[in-house]
Each structure stands twice: as C-alpha cells, then as structure tokens.
Design an enzyme around this catalytic site. Sequence first.
Site, short mmCIF file in Angstrom:
data_model
loop_
_atom_site.label_atom_id
_atom_site.label_comp_id
_atom_site.label_asym_id
_atom_site.label_seq_id
_atom_site.Cartn_x
_atom_site.Cartn_y
_atom_site.Cartn_z
N ASP A 409 -0.57 -3.87 -2.11
CA ASP A 409 0.61 -3.97 -2.96
C ASP A 409 0.43 -3.07 -4.19
O ASP A 409 -0.64 -3.06 -4.80
CB ASP A 409 0.79 -5.43 -3.38
CG ASP A 409 2.00 -5.64 -4.25
OD1 ASP A 409 3.11 -5.40 -3.77
OD2 ASP A 409 1.83 -6.04 -5.42
N GLU A 438 1.39 0.90 -1.07
CA GLU A 438 2.54 1.42 -1.79
C GLU A 438 2.05 2.42 -2.84
O GLU A 438 1.56 2.02 -3.89
CB GLU A 438 3.28 0.28 -2.49
CG GLU A 438 3.91 -0.74 -1.55
CD GLU A 438 4.62 -1.82 -2.32
OE1 GLU A 438 5.84 -1.98 -2.13
OE2 GLU A 438 3.97 -2.52 -3.12
#
Length: 711
Positions: A409, A438
Amino acid sequence: MNGTDRKFLAYLDELHIITILLPLSYHGGVSSSFYLVNESEKCPLDIIAKSEIGGHHKYICRFSGDYFFEKQYWVVDEKEGKTDLQIGAVIRTESFDEKFYYEGNDLGVTLFADETLFKLWAPTAIQVKLKMTPPESSFSEIIKLKRGDRGIWSVMVARNLELYHYSFLVLINQEWREAVDPYVKAVTVNGELGVVVKPDSPPRPRPNLPPLENPVDAVIYETHIRDFSIHPHSGIKNKGLYLGAGELHTKGKDDEPTGLSYVKDLGITHLEFLPFHDYAGVDEMTSNKDYNWGYNPLHFNAPEGSYSTNPSDPYTRIKELKELINRVHESGLRVIMDVVYNHVFIREDSPFEKIVPGYYFRHNELGLPSNGTGVGNDIASERKMVRKFIIDSIRYWMEEYHIDGFRFDLMGILDVETMREVRKTCDSMEEGILVLGEGWNLNTPLPTEQKATIANQAKIPQIAQFNDKFRDAIKGSTFNILDKGYALGNEHYLDAALEVITGSIGFKKRNLRLFNEPTQSVNYVECHDNHTLWDKLQSCLPHVDDTIRAQFHRLATGMVLLSQGIPFLHSGQEFFRTKQGEGNSYCAPDKINQLDWERKSQFIDNVNYIKGLIEIRQAIPCFRMRTSDEIRSNIRSLPSSSPILACTYQMVHDEVILIINPSTREQGYTLPKGDWSILVDKNQAGIYSKGVLHGGDVKIQPISLNVLLKK
C-alpha cells in the site's frame, strides 16, 4: 523533572551537538555559558551559534567526548538553572543509525522449553522494564531489562511464559511510557497487549504448488475477507471470518459455486486479501457493528481478531488464518497479502513512537511529522532499523504463514533500497513470490530519486506497480467520474490504449514508456479504492440502458485480461459489482461492501465470458509475453481507422489478431488473407472456435473485443 518544572529546554540533535532554548522570560533568554552534566562528569559546552526564535534565544552548542545514551544528562546554565537533556533530532542522523543498527534476528519474544527471552531495541531509553501478566489474572509482575550493545535491552525469564500478556515500560526524556512490543506476533482483544506464543513446531512445509514461471502468468483477484462471505446468500457458514473465506464447496441460491470454489473455477491464480494484520477501526468483540478495509495498522506481525471465531483467544486467529491460507493453497491458488508499512494508525499511540520517539517517522523541515500518506504520519523506511523491521516482518509472514506475494500500500512512501531488500529477501526464501505496489509519487520528505515510485521503476525492476495510465486510458479518469476512457467509447484515448495494452513499454511512442518490462505493469480498471467500474458507468452513461453499460464493462475488463503485463481484477468485477455509487467505502456497512453472490447468478453470462478470457490468456502465450523485446518483435499494429484498434501477434506456429471496437456502431474492417477462427467476439469467449471469418472486408460488432486465430 516534568515539563512544567523546566526553566528552559535542551535537545541532543547530533551526537556532539546540543540545541538549547532559553525563553526570553528567563533572564532575558541570555546565558554566556552552559555545561553538560551527568552523575559523575561536568563538561563545558562551546556555543557555536545563537539566534532568536519564537520568544526564545536559541543556542547551538558543541561538546567533546562520548555521549552515553544509557545515562541521564542535564544541561546547566551560568545561573545554575538546570534542565534534563532530551533526545532530539539525533535519532534521525546517519551516525545514530550506524551506532545502533542491530543485525540480530531475535527481537521480540523467543519461547524456549523452560525459559522465555525478551529483547527490545530502545537505544534512547534510560530504563526498560517488562510488565507481564498470567492469563486469566489481573496480577502483573515487573522485571527490569538489562541494556546491551546497539541499544538492545533484554531479559531471560527462567520460566515458560506461554500465553502470558506482556508490554514494555520505557523511560525516555524523564517520562515512563507503556508500549506493546513492535515485533509482537499475538495480541489480546483489540491489540491492547502482547501475548507470548510459540511458533509451529515443527514448521509446516510450504505447499506444493505448480511453479509460477513468470509474473505475467498470474491473474490476481482482490477481495476483503469479510466482503467475500458476508452476503446472506453466499452459502458460506462462517460469514465474515477467516474460516468462511476458506470454505470449499459452498453454493448460492442457484446451487452453483460461491466463495473459494467459485474463484478457483473462474481460473484466477492469486487471491489478494485486503489487510489482515491487526488493525484499528473494528471492535473485535462486536465486529458485526463495524466495518473497515484494514488500512489502520496497529501490529504488523499479528493477525486481525475480528475475522476470528474467538478474538479473546490469541491462538485462534493465528490458527484460523493459517487454515484459510492452507485451503487456498489446497485449491491450487496463491495468497497475496496487502501490507501497509507506509504508516500507522495513530503515530503518538504506536509502539514505534513510544519506544524510540521520532525515529520511525519522517519529519519535515520544520521538525513536524510529514504527511505524504494523508493520515498524519509517514514511515521512515530509509532508516536502518525501520528497514530491518519491514524485512523481518516480510520474512516472518513467509516463514510462518506461507504468504506467496505482497501488495505494498502506498509504496511510493517507501524508499528504493528497502524495496530492493524486500525483493531480495523474497527471492532468497522462495521462487515465484510476487511483489507489487502503489508507486504513487507522494509528498513525503524523501529525495525524489529514492522513492519507490513508477518514475523510479528502473531501480526496482523486479517489483510490479499498479499502472494508473492503463486504468485511466481504458476506463477514464478515476478522479473525474464523468471522464470516459477508450473502452467506454472515447477514441481520443486510442493511441494511449495501444500503448497500455502492449505493456506500457513505449511500443510505438518511446516517450510514453512507463515501464522497461511488461512484468512491471499491473493492469486494472477497478480495485477496492474509488468507484467500481459499474458505478462509474452509471454516472458516465446516464441515458443508456444497462445492456449497453454491460457491454462497455465487458470490453474494459476484457482489455485488462488480454493486455501485456499482470492482470488484476476486483472481486465481483466479473458480475458488475456495485457499491451503490459509494466512491470511498472503507468504513461503509456490509450492504455497500459485500460481494453480492446473487449478481453472480444474475450475470452468469458475463462471468462465463470473463472465465473464457482467462482461459485464453493462460492457453495462448502471446497475451503474456515476458519481455519488451519479445513484444516489439512479435506484435504489430495493423492498419485501421479510429476508433478501431487492431494488432497481430506472431507465434511460432500461429498468428492471432486482436480487434477492438469501442464505439456503439458497427465498423468495417479489412482482415488479412486467410481463414480466422473466432475465439472471442462480443458475446462469447473461450479457446474453442465460435466460427470462422475469411480474409477481406468484415463487420466488427459495436462495443466488442475480438480475438481471431489463423487456422
């Protein structure tokens, strides 16, 4: 001495530099001399700079000799005014990192047959104590730890303390703080205390799964443990729990598979679960009252309790998570764990901040915690003991739980070197471990060249990144719900669509290259974040009926599955998942977030179509080429008029053509010579021919994806 007793303030900001702040109300903020004092020594400080700031005189002072962090120091001024020397910005210096980096692999608790070892890294603490409580008891025992090299505090208790609750008491800057062990592997309800547990003995063998030869062979299916099973007609007994997500042979109202058996049949290879490490936002004892995605990390190495049948039993959540993972493996699938090492829930309450204040988090030029994550804190992964914690945690999840991949994340918060070490650690333990993240460029005080972002993809080539260019070119902007991408009929995205379906490697336009290799691109149009594709279509196309929306949806999802790179599906995407228009459902109720298994029955034709596309991807290697050289050598863009996109794929024995028509009108097209078996059209998909087209002029159906194989 507490804060109200201090006449002035003093901070250790480097190993030999002290900053002193004298209020103007204290003797005018003026002093000509200062001394550094401990129990046995008094050392004069050299004033090397002086300035006025915010109602204070600020003095920068230097001292010679060694500073011993295990001792309490004081600063005395010329008027015998005295204050405790507090640990300041020194903890964010490279010299501090070098001095206190610890290589050992035994932090936390180690349980032996008749002894229990506790180790804590707390280099700035003056004292550390262990507070331990027997299970089912309210009587706590306090034991002092002994300081050793590298800021390690330890104690060996000559008893087996299995199931004891424990925490650490640390004295820093004249203040006692109680904290849970950062390395804790089991916790009490809602993560309030650590629990001593023993690992599997002997360790479970890793599952015998077919090899994953290349990342592009994966098909990832993202879900949330609660969403996956909570629907009243899921046919799953243990709804919302680890055990429910792992139930096999479950069926819905249509007497057809649901849950794990369903996704196995769909053909995916990897089941990616939203965070299941211990997180805040759900009261584990009344979990049905709350909902949360899990991006509020409390304890990174302990499983979340709200998915357990008995959150009060520390072992239950561990055993049931392992059972879920085992069931996934038995089904021939792999597990990707969504990890949130970029921030914590509340910085001030975290074990990191309580035990080594200021070390684990980045601070901006004003000395305040940075906020690139948007939640009030950014983990300082570039610091040696922070990086070590992340690597140790990854290793633990692989060893103890047999995790097959990690989705990072907000990976752009982390640094390149840490992600390289993650990749190296995974490779040293097991082949075929996926690492993806990400790579957004977020406003955190880390040099741009050190961020693990898409822009730095060449520095972390073995780590895949979510491809936002693919997402926005195919479906339209995520942040402008009315923007339509190529698959929604916007031919202005035609060139961009060609680039992203060929792996975002700069296929025709090198300046549009996003990645060096297709293995780096995670292709998606929908995930847990933002509106589902179906809900976006409701807004983008308010005046068309659902039949047309379904065709656009099918086309966009089909392009995900037949593009070069790693395809990523959001659970329920194949049956037009809706969240009733909610664009940020992180704490919305089940009626918004649940996977509606009745929609699977309602839209079974689309499910079978997506299943057919997955089958084609896995059977025909031209849709998952390994390298950019292979793509450039074997894919050719065919002549076509906008909005048609057409490519030919050369294989050793076969030739494949992909033709896409995103418009609502039938389009004419001239096929190359030969007889072409239809594997995919707008209505059907699979490895068996649906008919034959002959070279020459043909009609391409509106809103259609077409795959043709030369006979």
